[in-house]
Design an enzyme around this catalytic site. Sequence first.
Site, PDB file in Angstrom:
ATOM      1  N   LYS A  80     -14.401   3.171 -93.391  1.00  0.00           N
ATOM      2  CA  LYS A  80     -14.063   3.651 -92.042  1.00  0.00           C
ATOM      3  C   LYS A  80     -14.776   2.768 -91.030  1.00  0.00           C
ATOM      4  O   LYS A  80     -15.833   2.210 -91.317  1.00  0.00           O
ATOM      5  CB  LYS A  80     -14.553   5.096 -91.883  1.00  0.00           C
ATOM      6  CG  LYS A  80     -13.896   5.860 -90.763  1.00  0.00           C
ATOM      7  CD  LYS A  80     -12.746   6.701 -91.259  1.00  0.00           C
ATOM      8  CE  LYS A  80     -12.139   7.522 -90.158  1.00  0.00           C
ATOM      9  NZ  LYS A  80     -11.113   8.431 -90.679  1.00  0.00           N
ATOM     10  N   VAL A 184      -2.674  15.285 -83.967  1.00  0.00           N
ATOM     11  CA  VAL A 184      -2.290  15.983 -85.200  1.00  0.00           C
ATOM     12  C   VAL A 184      -1.938  17.438 -84.893  1.00  0.00           C
ATOM     13  O   VAL A 184      -0.885  17.943 -85.293  1.00  0.00           O
ATOM     14  CB  VAL A 184      -3.429  15.934 -86.254  1.00  0.00           C
ATOM     15  CG1 VAL A 184      -3.026  16.741 -87.492  1.00  0.00           C
ATOM     16  CG2 VAL A 184      -3.747  14.501 -86.643  1.00  0.00           C
TER      17      VAL A 184
END
EC number: 1.4.1.9
Length: 367
Positions: A80, A184
């Site tokens: 990440k 989302v």
Amino acid sequence: MEIFKYLEKYDYEQVVFCQDKQSGLKAIIAIHDTTLGPALGGTRMWTYESEEAAIEDALRLARGMTYKNAAAGLNLGGGKTVIIGDPRKDKNEEMFRAFGRFIQGLNGRYITAEDVGTTVADMDLIHEETDYVTGISPAFGSSGNPSPVTAYGVYRGMKAAAKAAFGTDSLEGKVIAVQGVGNVAYNLCKHLHEEGAQLIVTDINKEAVKRAVEEFGARAVEPDEIYGVDCDIYAPCALGATINDDTIPQLKAKVIAGAANNQLKETRHGDLIHEMGIIYAPDYVINAGGVINVADELYGYNRERAMKKVETIYNNIEKVIEISKRDGIPTYLAADRMAEERIERMRNSRSQFLQNGHHILSRRRTR
Ligand SMILES: NC(=O)c1ccc[n+]([C@@H]2O[C@H](COP(=O)([O-])OP(=O)(O)OC[C@H]3O[C@@H](n4cnc5c(N)ncnc54)[C@H](O)[C@@H]3O)[C@@H](O)[C@H]2O)c1
Ligand SMILES: CC(C)C[C@H](N)C(=O)O
């Protein structure tokens, strides 16, 4: 922070600090584990309180991606990036292109995509400098914004968790408290609204709340009120660590199922909610839809194939709940075991020595 002690504790492979004065880029790429394949994980842009907080976030999120990719059955490791900065003010073209060159320098050990604070347009800029980026524009034959697919996976996983808690996976009439209605959760709310769920929403962004109220008839509450509302399901969809000592005593939900990464502040909070009889859908299992979708680009993107794989999230949540019941362990632990077992199986099956073109023996002169 004693960085090497931390890296050793969770067995991280590599951390790369990237600095570009001209563009203001300050990025940390954390690669946790590449046993299953190159590390794939998004880039988060956020204003951190300190550099230490940014490093910690990158490390925690990278490890989460190792588990997410393994549990989802992907042949990918975990990594990440965090970019330190305000995504509303500090972005510029040079920044993402400089970042793309740093990624290229890793020669495929790390592949990036979107996360909080970054967009398809940012990925397109990164793509100017490297192929090791996914979630770029469909115009490039790519999968685009992963958020709607993540949302669909969360919706399916939530239904599986609801089945275990309520005996049916129908969400009609269920009261669902959604924390954060960003990329989302907006799409998640759409699915939930269409199925007839009643929504309670919160966000620090008033516009996002207004949109959910207007489009889905959601009831809005203040950010700190969301934990204590009367509801069947709590869906954390903002940032991490919202399941903690302060919030657990307030929870009335029977199910926790949401998109956010690293929802448990500490693993003991997973034990606590398990003892309370709450069904927790482990974050990295339920929110894998986005990474499943972008990972398909590595084979040449095929939406039908990607969505078929996203459907497996329902079964994976069922499996984790089954293991939890069978072994009398919290679901987060059941998920960790599932992911770790797959990594170990692959590590063992790949233990033979394979010579590559750059091995030292290939440079020996023969007389
Ligand atoms: N985008 C994806 O495909 C994807 C995939 C897997 C996991 N996730 C995770 O899901 C979460 C949401 O991702 P997103 O892409 O929707 O991000 P986003 O930035 O679009 O949405 C997050 C929302 O949370 C709000 N928020 C932040 N702090 C809050 C607080 N304290 N209280 C209430 N609201 C708050 C923000 O204002 C924003 O609207 C993140 O944790 C991310 O890492 C995202
Ligand atoms: C690869 C991306 C789609 C990553 C996504 N932000 C996640 O946390 O899964």
